[in-house]
Design a protein around this motif. Structure first.
Motif, PDB file in Angstrom:
ATOM      1  N   GLY A  29       0.786  -1.228   0.000  1.00  0.00           N
ATOM      2  CA  GLY A  29       0.000   0.000   0.000  1.00  0.00           C
ATOM      3  C   GLY A  29       0.814   1.272   0.000  1.00  0.00           C
ATOM      4  N   ARG A 178      -1.187   5.125  -7.824  1.00  0.00           N
ATOM      5  CA  ARG A 178      -2.089   5.071  -6.664  1.00  0.00           C
ATOM      6  C   ARG A 178      -2.926   3.799  -6.691  1.00  0.00           C
ATOM      7  N   GLU A 179      -3.453   3.474  -7.861  1.00  0.00           N
ATOM      8  CA  GLU A 179      -4.285   2.276  -7.993  1.00  0.00           C
ATOM      9  C   GLU A 179      -3.465   1.014  -7.679  1.00  0.00           C
ATOM     10  N   ALA A 181      -0.815   0.735  -5.735  1.00  0.00           N
ATOM     11  CA  ALA A 181      -0.583   0.648  -4.292  1.00  0.00           C
ATOM     12  C   ALA A 181      -1.863   0.284  -3.551  1.00  0.00           C
ATOM     13  N   ASN A 182      -2.979   0.876  -3.959  1.00  0.00           N
ATOM     14  CA  ASN A 182      -4.256   0.605  -3.292  1.00  0.00           C
ATOM     15  C   ASN A 182      -4.694  -0.847  -3.451  1.00  0.00           C
ATOM     16  N   ALA A 183      -4.183  -1.514  -4.484  1.00  0.00           N
ATOM     17  CA  ALA A 183      -4.521  -2.917  -4.723  1.00  0.00           C
ATOM     18  C   ALA A 183      -3.677  -3.870  -3.875  1.00  0.00           C
ATOM     19  N   ASN A 202       3.337   8.556   0.597  1.00  0.00           N
ATOM     20  CA  ASN A 202       2.958   8.567   2.011  1.00  0.00           C
ATOM     21  C   ASN A 202       4.153   8.386   2.934  1.00  0.00           C
TER      22      ASN A 202
END
Length: 239
Positions: A29, A178-179, A181-183, A202
């Motif tokens: 993430g 972003r996508e 990492a979010n996955a 982050n």
């Protein structure tokens, strides 16, 4: 879960220590920024993370696989976008992407869906049948990015990924990262564009002359200032 673990990393070039006792952890993430001036040791660490060069001390693990002892297993978990997209000019764009998909044993249906989707987002669909020798720098950068993502790596490592990209492609790449990492994957990248690092990452590490000056969440490192102000203050203070 730790996607990337670097512990006590050290690299010498002759009598010069390029990076000394560097440690960092990138978790699932994370979009992790790695910044420093030219010659600070950023590319040295990155090249060792992806298994492109040996190092002299410490350990690097990708999803629990030691890059020195288990290089194939570790490299299956990652993808690398270098600062210079130097790729096979005799191939077409699609041949290059198919070649990478074959190496990583990506199923035929999955690879085409992924290639076509990313190519549309980065606006390079119409050029995939052309020889890479005809590509501009920006088009090559887009192709390398698609090639890095075709096997859905757990760790995506990028060195100055926004250089050469037009504003639309740059914006789309930020969304893609972003996508990713979010996955549940992770992104580790180096960039001199501190505004991008500040907005996208982050966590981050700042190094100078191969040593860590600051490390932590972006909010912890930045405090009430801009990342640019913090970076300049740290570098000047340690000079």
């Amino acid at each position: 879960m730790d996607i990337l673990s670097v512990r006590g990393f050290q690299k010498r070039y002759g009598d010069k220590i390029a990076v000394r006792d560097l440690s960092l952890t990138v978790e699932a993430g994370d979009i992790y920024g790695f910044i420093g001036h030219n010659g600070a040791g950023k590319t040295t660490l990155i090249r060792s993370i992806v298994g492109a060069q040996a190092f002299d001390g410490g350990a690097i693990e990708i999803c629990g696989h030691d890059i020195a002892r288990e290089p194939i297993a570790a490299k299956r978990m990652l993808a690398y976008v270098p600062d210079n997209p130097d790729i096979y000019e005799f191939m077409t764009g699609m041949q290059y992407l198919t070649y990478l998909a074959d190496i990583y044993e990506v199923p035929a249906q999955n690879r085409m869906e992924r290639i076509e989707g990313l190519a549309r987002r980065l606006d390079i669909v119409d050029a995939l049948g052309d020889p890479i020798s005809s590509y501009s720098h920006g088009m090559r950068q887009k192709l390398v990015i698609i090639g890095a993502l075709v096997h859905d790596p757990r760790l995506l490592v990028l060195d100055e990924p926004f250089v050469g990209l037009d504003p639309v492609a740059s914006h789309e790449l930020k969304l893609i990262l972003r996508e990713h990492a979010n996955a549940g994957a992770a992104v580790f990248f180096s960039s001199h564009v501190l505004e991008v690092v500040e907005k996208l990452c982050n966590k981050l590490t700042i190094i100078r002359a191969g040593e860590v000056l600051a490390q932590g969440t972006t909010e912890q490192v930045r405090g009430d200032d801009t990342l640019e102000d913090v970076f300049l203050d740290l570098v000047e203070r340690e000079a």
